[in-house]
Design a protein around this motif. Sequence first.
Motif, short mmCIF file in Angstrom:
data_model
loop_
_atom_site.label_atom_id
_atom_site.label_comp_id
_atom_site.label_asym_id
_atom_site.label_seq_id
_atom_site.Cartn_x
_atom_site.Cartn_y
_atom_site.Cartn_z
N HIS A 287 -79.20 69.35 50.00
CA HIS A 287 -80.17 70.08 50.83
C HIS A 287 -81.57 69.62 50.46
O HIS A 287 -82.12 70.04 49.44
CB HIS A 287 -80.00 71.58 50.60
CG HIS A 287 -81.00 72.43 51.35
ND1 HIS A 287 -81.41 72.14 52.63
CD2 HIS A 287 -81.65 73.57 50.99
CE1 HIS A 287 -82.27 73.06 53.03
NE2 HIS A 287 -82.45 73.93 52.05
N TYR A 298 -92.19 72.72 58.21
CA TYR A 298 -90.91 72.02 58.14
C TYR A 298 -89.91 72.64 59.11
O TYR A 298 -89.11 71.94 59.75
CB TYR A 298 -90.37 72.07 56.71
CG TYR A 298 -89.22 71.13 56.42
CD1 TYR A 298 -89.32 69.76 56.66
CD2 TYR A 298 -88.02 71.62 55.90
CE1 TYR A 298 -88.27 68.91 56.38
CE2 TYR A 298 -86.96 70.77 55.61
CZ TYR A 298 -87.09 69.42 55.85
OH TYR A 298 -86.05 68.57 55.57
N LEU A 301 -90.73 71.38 62.52
CA LEU A 301 -90.23 70.00 62.64
C LEU A 301 -88.75 69.97 62.98
O LEU A 301 -88.31 69.22 63.86
CB LEU A 301 -90.49 69.25 61.31
CG LEU A 301 -89.83 67.88 61.16
CD1 LEU A 301 -90.50 66.87 62.09
CD2 LEU A 301 -89.92 67.40 59.71
N ARG A 302 -87.97 70.81 62.28
CA ARG A 302 -86.51 70.79 62.48
C ARG A 302 -86.06 71.58 63.71
O ARG A 302 -84.88 71.56 64.05
CB ARG A 302 -85.81 71.37 61.24
CG ARG A 302 -86.05 70.58 59.98
CD ARG A 302 -85.15 71.00 58.86
NE ARG A 302 -85.09 72.45 58.70
CZ ARG A 302 -84.49 73.06 57.68
NH1 ARG A 302 -83.92 72.33 56.74
NH2 ARG A 302 -84.46 74.37 57.60
N THR A 305 -84.06 69.64 68.37
CA THR A 305 -82.76 69.01 68.10
C THR A 305 -82.22 68.22 69.29
O THR A 305 -81.21 67.53 69.16
CB THR A 305 -81.73 70.09 67.72
OG1 THR A 305 -81.66 71.07 68.77
CG2 THR A 305 -82.13 70.79 66.42
N LYS A 314 -86.91 63.76 67.52
CA LYS A 314 -87.64 63.53 66.27
C LYS A 314 -89.13 63.42 66.51
O LYS A 314 -89.95 63.99 65.77
CB LYS A 314 -87.12 62.26 65.59
CG LYS A 314 -87.74 61.97 64.23
CD LYS A 314 -87.13 60.72 63.62
CE LYS A 314 -87.75 60.41 62.26
NZ LYS A 314 -87.16 59.18 61.66
N GLY A 317 -90.58 66.80 67.34
CA GLY A 317 -90.71 67.60 66.12
C GLY A 317 -91.94 67.21 65.31
O GLY A 317 -92.67 68.09 64.81
N GLY A 366 -87.52 77.44 57.12
CA GLY A 366 -87.84 76.11 56.59
C GLY A 366 -87.20 75.85 55.25
O GLY A 366 -86.88 74.70 54.92
N ALA A 370 -80.35 73.36 57.29
CA ALA A 370 -80.52 73.02 58.71
C ALA A 370 -79.22 73.29 59.45
O ALA A 370 -78.51 72.38 59.91
CB ALA A 370 -80.94 71.56 58.86
N VAL A 375 -81.52 77.32 62.65
CA VAL A 375 -82.13 76.40 63.60
C VAL A 375 -82.57 77.14 64.86
O VAL A 375 -83.69 76.96 65.37
CB VAL A 375 -81.17 75.25 63.96
CG1 VAL A 375 -81.75 74.39 65.07
CG2 VAL A 375 -80.88 74.40 62.73
N SER A 378 -85.54 79.27 64.13
CA SER A 378 -86.72 78.40 64.03
C SER A 378 -87.25 78.04 65.40
O SER A 378 -88.48 77.98 65.61
CB SER A 378 -86.39 77.12 63.25
OG SER A 378 -86.02 77.39 61.93
N GLN A 379 -86.37 77.78 66.34
CA GLN A 379 -86.80 77.41 67.69
C GLN A 379 -87.53 78.56 68.37
O GLN A 379 -88.58 78.36 68.99
CB GLN A 379 -85.57 76.99 68.51
CG GLN A 379 -84.95 75.67 68.04
CD GLN A 379 -83.60 75.39 68.66
OE1 GLN A 379 -82.94 76.31 69.17
NE2 GLN A 379 -83.16 74.15 68.62
#
Length: 426
Positions: A287, A298, A301-302, A305, A314, A317, A366, A370, A375, A378-379
Amino acid sequence: MSFPWANEYKPSHPLMQWMDEKLPLPRLVYNAVGGGYEVPRNLNYMYNFGFLAGLCLMIQIITGVVLAMHYAPNTLVAFDSTEHIMRDVNWGWMLRYGHANGASAFFVVVYAHIFRGFYYGSYKAPREMVWLLGVVIFLLMMATAFMGYVLPWGQMSFWGAQVITGLFSAIPLVGDPLREWLLGGFAPDNAALNRFFSLHFLLPFVILGVVILHIWALHINGSTNPTGVEVKSKSDTVPFHPYYTAKDGWTVGLFMLIYSAFVFFMPNALGHPDNYIPANPMQTPAHIVPEWYFWPFYAILRAFTVDFLIVPAKLMGVLAMFSAILVWFFLPWLDKSPVRSAKYRPLYRKFFWVLVLDVAILAYCGGAPAEEPFVMISQIASLYYFLHFFVIVPIVSSIERPDPLPFSITESVLGHDGQAALGAKA
């Protein structure tokens, strides 16, 4: 800001008179942080974090310079030189733990400083330049912290450098050459470590220079205050010394107690255990995670997807991660409300606390693996983050009905009575 009622520097000793005539450094200090600098009388403890940020910067520079005397920026011995500092150098363990935890402390007080600015509208006119220079300082801090994290050359150092510099390859056409130029090769190695060490040593002094500009810009228009009302009379202000030097001094004492508790009793609480394993390019950690102060960005960024048309996930992100900070540059013009402080903006105040919660959720995601549900969370949190700045803040500033403002800073302190009114006319 110079007020007509501010005390003037008048040296009485012949030596100080001569110094003031030839090189007015004492006058400069007196006007910057002494009795010659008048500040609003109603500043609360949230305004102490700027001073604490300066203290953290000095801690980082002093400990960093001493550590650099014993560190070897070579991939063959970097990890061993770090262990040498910890085990063989007198008080080396304290210097290294002080420097590592000092970085976390620096980001804690700067985040508090930034969100205080969000709440009290410190970015509004006429102090836009103070805010813009502050955002520049934050970007320089992030670059400095990232390069410093690479220097111990442990597992997380190496793979963190691999992942973060790999983001540049997402840029079309110039991405791969840019990454190779930055690293001095195709992967993090000796050239990259030397470059990161040089920049990590240099950038704190660049930050110090921008901090001086930041303070200079602050002195032009003076400090904001919790009401957002400008200074109107002498009764609205007090000399910075001794009133706020004493207040800052109390906060420094409390800060040093907490900071010392981490350095001496739980120095690795905010670090990652994998960084005590020498870097191994052939073994990827289960990880990969950056330091905690990068977690909100972070997570953004992730959050991407899936490719969108011809734009890779990418690249989206990477753009979103940098945009999450760059949007702060435009905040003085996105928020059109004539009222600065959220204390008198009931609708904006609610959304401010939602933003605080949203950033906390992003930080948690973060630092999490992931995988679902992190995820997806996070979105959603990333979407709200950008909606807050680009949609909610402009709309709220247009439709909100603020609460009545006090006539003056004095009235906000003493209340709406004869004494306050009398003070406002003084």
